[in-house]
Motif scaffolding. Structure first.
Motif, mmCIF file in Angstrom:
data_model
loop_
_atom_site.group_PDB
_atom_site.id
_atom_site.type_symbol
_atom_site.label_atom_id
_atom_site.label_comp_id
_atom_site.label_asym_id
_atom_site.label_seq_id
_atom_site.Cartn_x
_atom_site.Cartn_y
_atom_site.Cartn_z
ATOM 1 N N LYS A 7 0.831 -1.207 0.000
ATOM 2 C CA LYS A 7 0.000 0.000 0.000
ATOM 3 C C LYS A 7 0.862 1.251 0.000
ATOM 4 O O LYS A 7 0.572 2.223 -0.710
ATOM 5 N N GLU A 10 2.260 1.762 -3.450
ATOM 6 C CA GLU A 10 1.254 2.302 -4.361
ATOM 7 C C GLU A 10 1.032 3.792 -4.124
ATOM 8 O O GLU A 10 0.913 4.570 -5.065
ATOM 9 N N GLU A 11 1.013 4.199 -2.855
ATOM 10 C CA GLU A 11 0.774 5.604 -2.539
ATOM 11 C C GLU A 11 1.954 6.480 -2.933
ATOM 12 O O GLU A 11 1.793 7.518 -3.590
ATOM 13 N N ARG A 14 2.887 7.298 -6.599
ATOM 14 C CA ARG A 14 2.023 8.247 -7.288
ATOM 15 C C ARG A 14 2.436 9.676 -6.948
ATOM 16 O O ARG A 14 3.084 9.921 -5.933
ATOM 17 N N TRP A 69 5.846 15.811 -3.373
ATOM 18 C CA TRP A 69 5.721 15.352 -1.991
ATOM 19 C C TRP A 69 6.343 16.346 -1.008
ATOM 20 O O TRP A 69 6.572 16.022 0.151
ATOM 21 N N ARG A 246 4.829 7.575 6.837
ATOM 22 C CA ARG A 246 3.875 6.878 5.970
ATOM 23 C C ARG A 246 4.543 5.832 5.077
ATOM 24 O O ARG A 246 3.900 4.889 4.641
#
Length: 272
Positions: A7, A10-11, A14, A69, A246
Protein backbone atom coordinates in the motif's frame (compact mmCIF):
# COMPACT_ATOMS: atom_id res chain seq x y z
CA UNK A 1 3.34 -6.27 6.72
CA UNK A 2 3.57 -7.20 3.04
CA UNK A 3 0.13 -5.70 2.35
CA UNK A 4 1.07 -2.52 4.26
CA UNK A 5 4.35 -2.19 2.34
CA UNK A 6 2.47 -2.73 -0.93
CA UNK A 7 0.00 0.00 0.00
CA UNK A 8 2.85 2.38 0.82
CA UNK A 9 4.48 1.58 -2.51
CA UNK A 10 1.25 2.30 -4.36
CA UNK A 11 0.77 5.60 -2.54
CA UNK A 12 4.33 6.92 -2.72
CA UNK A 13 4.88 5.92 -6.35
CA UNK A 14 2.02 8.25 -7.29
CA UNK A 15 2.29 12.01 -7.56
CA UNK A 16 2.04 13.79 -4.21
CA UNK A 17 -0.36 16.53 -3.12
CA UNK A 18 1.74 19.58 -4.13
CA UNK A 19 1.71 21.47 -7.40
CA UNK A 20 5.23 21.62 -8.82
CA UNK A 21 7.39 24.38 -10.23
CA UNK A 22 10.68 23.83 -12.02
CA UNK A 23 13.30 26.23 -13.22
CA UNK A 24 16.91 26.85 -14.18
CA UNK A 25 19.64 26.97 -11.53
CA UNK A 26 21.80 29.05 -13.86
CA UNK A 27 19.75 32.07 -12.82
CA UNK A 28 21.71 31.93 -9.55
CA UNK A 29 25.03 31.08 -11.19
CA UNK A 30 24.98 27.26 -11.22
CA UNK A 31 23.86 25.42 -14.37
CA UNK A 32 21.20 22.83 -13.66
CA UNK A 33 17.58 22.22 -12.69
CA UNK A 34 15.56 23.07 -9.61
CA UNK A 35 12.13 21.62 -8.80
CA UNK A 36 10.01 22.81 -5.90
CA UNK A 37 6.51 22.62 -4.52
CA UNK A 38 4.54 25.73 -5.49
CA UNK A 39 4.74 27.02 -1.93
CA UNK A 40 5.90 26.03 1.53
CA UNK A 41 8.11 27.26 4.36
CA UNK A 42 10.77 25.26 6.17
CA UNK A 43 10.83 22.56 3.49
CA UNK A 44 13.38 19.73 3.19
CA UNK A 45 15.77 19.86 0.23
CA UNK A 46 18.18 17.58 -1.61
CA UNK A 47 21.00 18.12 -4.05
CA UNK A 48 20.99 15.42 -6.74
CA UNK A 49 24.03 14.35 -8.75
CA UNK A 50 23.64 13.02 -12.30
CA UNK A 51 25.42 9.96 -13.63
CA UNK A 52 28.51 10.03 -15.85
CA UNK A 53 27.72 11.82 -19.16
CA UNK A 54 24.04 12.18 -18.21
CA UNK A 55 22.14 15.49 -18.34
CA UNK A 56 20.01 16.34 -15.29
CA UNK A 57 16.87 16.30 -17.44
CA UNK A 58 17.11 12.50 -17.53
CA UNK A 59 15.92 12.54 -13.91
CA UNK A 60 13.29 15.26 -14.24
CA UNK A 61 10.41 12.89 -13.53
CA UNK A 62 12.07 11.90 -10.24
CA UNK A 63 12.68 15.54 -9.33
CA UNK A 64 9.09 16.52 -10.06
CA UNK A 65 7.85 13.51 -8.10
CA UNK A 66 9.86 14.42 -5.00
CA UNK A 67 8.76 18.05 -5.29
CA UNK A 68 5.13 16.92 -5.41
CA UNK A 69 5.72 15.35 -1.99
CA UNK A 70 7.08 18.61 -0.58
CA UNK A 71 10.83 18.18 -1.19
CA UNK A 72 12.93 20.81 -2.96
CA UNK A 73 15.39 19.30 -5.47
CA UNK A 74 18.43 21.08 -6.94
CA UNK A 75 20.44 19.23 -9.59
CA UNK A 76 23.69 20.78 -10.89
CA UNK A 77 24.30 20.28 -14.59
CA UNK A 78 28.07 20.59 -14.32
CA UNK A 79 30.88 18.03 -14.91
CA UNK A 80 29.15 16.25 -17.79
CA UNK A 81 32.27 15.57 -19.84
CA UNK A 82 34.25 12.37 -20.22
CA UNK A 83 36.89 13.60 -17.77
CA UNK A 84 34.49 14.82 -15.13
CA UNK A 85 36.04 16.00 -11.87
CA UNK A 86 34.47 14.21 -8.93
CA UNK A 87 35.89 16.72 -6.47
CA UNK A 88 34.46 19.66 -8.40
CA UNK A 89 31.07 17.96 -8.74
CA UNK A 90 31.01 17.28 -5.00
CA UNK A 91 31.56 20.99 -4.43
CA UNK A 92 28.73 21.78 -6.83
CA UNK A 93 26.36 19.52 -4.87
CA UNK A 94 27.20 21.41 -1.71
CA UNK A 95 26.73 24.71 -3.55
CA UNK A 96 23.31 23.53 -4.70
CA UNK A 97 22.36 23.05 -1.05
CA UNK A 98 23.60 26.58 -0.33
CA UNK A 99 21.26 27.84 -3.06
CA UNK A 100 18.33 25.96 -1.57
CA UNK A 101 18.93 27.40 1.88
CA UNK A 102 19.88 30.98 0.98
CA UNK A 103 17.75 31.83 -2.06
CA UNK A 104 13.98 32.33 -1.87
CA UNK A 105 12.86 29.97 -4.62
CA UNK A 106 9.78 29.70 -6.80
CA UNK A 107 7.54 32.75 -6.60
CA UNK A 108 9.05 33.85 -3.28
CA UNK A 109 6.78 31.54 -1.30
CA UNK A 110 9.31 28.76 -0.66
CA UNK A 111 11.97 28.45 2.01
CA UNK A 112 14.20 25.54 3.03
CA UNK A 113 15.06 24.45 6.56
CA UNK A 114 18.86 24.14 6.87
CA UNK A 115 18.38 21.23 9.28
CA UNK A 116 16.54 19.16 6.61
CA UNK A 117 19.16 18.68 3.90
CA UNK A 118 20.16 15.54 2.01
CA UNK A 119 22.14 14.49 -1.03
CA UNK A 120 21.38 11.83 -3.62
CA UNK A 121 22.65 10.75 -6.99
CA UNK A 122 22.97 8.18 -9.74
CA UNK A 123 26.25 6.36 -10.47
CA UNK A 124 29.01 9.00 -10.41
CA UNK A 125 26.55 11.41 -8.82
CA UNK A 126 25.84 8.87 -6.10
CA UNK A 127 29.53 8.53 -5.32
CA UNK A 128 29.87 12.31 -5.18
CA UNK A 129 26.85 12.45 -2.85
CA UNK A 130 28.77 10.20 -0.46
CA UNK A 131 31.79 12.49 -0.71
CA UNK A 132 29.61 15.53 0.01
CA UNK A 133 28.05 13.90 3.07
CA UNK A 134 31.50 13.09 4.47
CA UNK A 135 32.49 16.75 4.13
CA UNK A 136 29.29 18.62 5.06
CA UNK A 137 27.79 18.33 8.54
CA UNK A 138 24.53 19.89 7.37
CA UNK A 139 23.63 16.76 5.38
CA UNK A 140 21.20 14.51 7.24
CA UNK A 141 20.69 11.65 4.76
CA UNK A 142 22.16 10.10 1.60
CA UNK A 143 20.46 8.11 -1.16
CA UNK A 144 22.23 6.54 -4.13
CA UNK A 145 21.13 4.79 -7.31
CA UNK A 146 23.66 2.38 -8.86
CA UNK A 147 26.44 4.16 -7.01
CA UNK A 148 29.90 4.25 -8.62
CA UNK A 149 33.33 4.58 -7.05
CA UNK A 150 34.95 8.01 -7.37
CA UNK A 151 38.29 9.79 -6.99
CA UNK A 152 38.71 10.65 -4.16
CA UNK A 153 37.17 7.39 -3.00
CA UNK A 154 33.50 7.20 -2.04
CA UNK A 155 34.33 3.90 -0.35
CA UNK A 156 36.82 5.60 1.95
CA UNK A 157 34.43 8.50 2.53
CA UNK A 158 31.59 6.15 3.50
CA UNK A 159 33.35 5.41 6.78
CA UNK A 160 33.00 9.09 7.70
CA UNK A 161 29.26 9.28 6.96
CA UNK A 162 27.20 8.76 10.10
CA UNK A 163 23.76 9.74 8.79
CA UNK A 164 21.23 7.28 7.31
CA UNK A 165 22.06 5.93 3.86
CA UNK A 166 19.82 4.17 1.32
CA UNK A 167 21.63 2.47 -1.56
CA UNK A 168 19.58 1.09 -4.46
CA UNK A 169 21.42 -1.18 -6.87
CA UNK A 170 20.53 -2.75 -10.19
CA UNK A 171 20.27 -6.53 -10.26
CA UNK A 172 21.23 -6.49 -13.94
CA UNK A 173 23.73 -3.62 -13.79
CA UNK A 174 26.87 -4.60 -15.71
CA UNK A 175 28.55 -1.19 -15.46
CA UNK A 176 28.51 -0.63 -11.68
CA UNK A 177 27.83 -4.14 -10.34
CA UNK A 178 26.78 -4.09 -6.67
CA UNK A 179 29.58 -6.42 -5.56
CA UNK A 180 32.19 -3.88 -6.67
CA UNK A 181 30.41 -0.66 -5.72
CA UNK A 182 27.29 -0.47 -3.52
CA UNK A 183 28.11 -3.50 -1.37
CA UNK A 184 31.53 -2.33 -0.13
CA UNK A 185 30.19 1.21 0.35
CA UNK A 186 27.29 -0.11 2.44
CA UNK A 187 29.67 -2.34 4.40
CA UNK A 188 31.90 0.65 5.20
CA UNK A 189 29.01 3.02 6.04
CA UNK A 190 29.45 4.78 9.35
CA UNK A 191 25.74 5.14 10.19
CA UNK A 192 22.38 3.41 9.65
CA UNK A 193 22.30 1.91 6.18
CA UNK A 194 20.16 -0.16 3.86
CA UNK A 195 21.25 -1.88 0.67
CA UNK A 196 18.37 -2.86 -1.60
CA UNK A 197 18.50 -4.47 -5.04
CA UNK A 198 16.03 -3.53 -7.76
CA UNK A 199 16.09 -6.94 -9.36
CA UNK A 200 15.49 -6.12 -13.03
CA UNK A 201 17.28 -2.77 -13.13
CA UNK A 202 20.11 -2.07 -15.55
CA UNK A 203 22.60 0.73 -15.05
CA UNK A 204 20.60 3.25 -17.08
CA UNK A 205 17.26 1.94 -15.87
CA UNK A 206 17.07 4.80 -13.35
CA UNK A 207 17.29 7.42 -16.13
CA UNK A 208 14.41 8.73 -18.23
CA UNK A 209 13.94 9.07 -21.98
CA UNK A 210 16.43 8.32 -24.72
CA UNK A 211 20.05 9.48 -24.86
CA UNK A 212 23.07 8.76 -27.02
CA UNK A 213 24.90 7.19 -24.07
CA UNK A 214 22.68 4.13 -24.43
CA UNK A 215 25.06 3.22 -27.27
CA UNK A 216 28.10 3.06 -24.97
CA UNK A 217 26.74 2.40 -21.47
CA UNK A 218 24.68 -0.47 -20.14
CA UNK A 219 20.90 -0.54 -20.22
CA UNK A 220 18.13 1.89 -21.05
CA UNK A 221 15.29 3.76 -19.38
CA UNK A 222 12.97 1.41 -17.43
CA UNK A 223 9.59 2.53 -16.14
CA UNK A 224 9.39 -0.17 -13.46
CA UNK A 225 12.83 0.72 -12.10
CA UNK A 226 11.94 4.41 -11.95
CA UNK A 227 8.61 3.69 -10.20
CA UNK A 228 10.34 1.74 -7.44
CA UNK A 229 13.08 4.35 -7.08
CA UNK A 230 10.55 7.18 -6.79
CA UNK A 231 8.61 5.43 -4.04
CA UNK A 232 11.67 4.32 -2.06
CA UNK A 233 13.45 7.68 -2.22
CA UNK A 234 10.24 9.47 -1.26
CA UNK A 235 9.71 7.17 1.72
CA UNK A 236 13.34 7.48 2.81
CA UNK A 237 13.61 11.26 2.49
CA UNK A 238 10.27 11.95 4.17
CA UNK A 239 11.25 9.65 7.04
CA UNK A 240 14.80 10.89 7.57
CA UNK A 241 14.25 14.61 6.92
CA UNK A 242 10.77 15.23 8.30
CA UNK A 243 9.89 12.24 10.49
CA UNK A 244 6.94 11.33 8.22
CA UNK A 245 6.31 7.62 8.80
CA UNK A 246 3.88 6.88 5.97
CA UNK A 247 6.52 4.98 4.00
CA UNK A 248 8.12 3.19 6.95
CA UNK A 249 6.57 -0.19 6.09
CA UNK A 250 8.02 0.12 2.59
CA UNK A 251 11.49 0.84 3.96
CA UNK A 252 11.37 -2.19 6.25
CA UNK A 253 10.04 -4.87 3.88
CA UNK A 254 10.76 -6.43 0.53
CA UNK A 255 8.22 -5.61 -2.15
CA UNK A 256 7.80 -7.14 -5.57
CA UNK A 257 10.83 -6.30 -7.70
CA UNK A 258 13.18 -5.46 -4.84
CA UNK A 259 15.13 -7.30 -2.15
CA UNK A 260 16.82 -5.93 0.97
CA UNK A 261 20.30 -7.29 1.64
CA UNK A 262 19.88 -8.03 5.35
CA UNK A 263 23.59 -8.76 5.80
CA UNK A 264 24.42 -5.17 4.72
CA UNK A 265 21.52 -3.42 6.44
CA UNK A 266 21.83 -2.09 9.95
CA UNK A 267 20.26 0.54 12.14
CA UNK A 268 16.92 2.20 11.58
CA UNK A 269 16.43 4.64 8.72
CA UNK A 270 15.00 7.24 11.02
CA UNK A 271 15.54 10.96 11.30
CA UNK A 272 19.14 11.58 12.30
Amino acid sequence: MARTAKKALEELSRRGPHDVLHGDLSLVGLPGIVCTPRSGLGLPAIAFGHGWLQPPRRYLGLFRHLASWGIVVAAPGTQRGVLASHSAFTTDLRTALDVCVNVRLGEGEISVDASKLAVAGHAMGGGCAVLAAAEDERIRAVATLAVAETRPSALDAAQQVHVPGLHLTGGKDLLTPPVANAEPIARAWGGPVQLRTVKKASHLGFTEGRHWTELVLHGRSEYGTQRLAKALLTAFLLRTLTGDKRGEALLNADVSGTAIDQSLTRGGLVRA
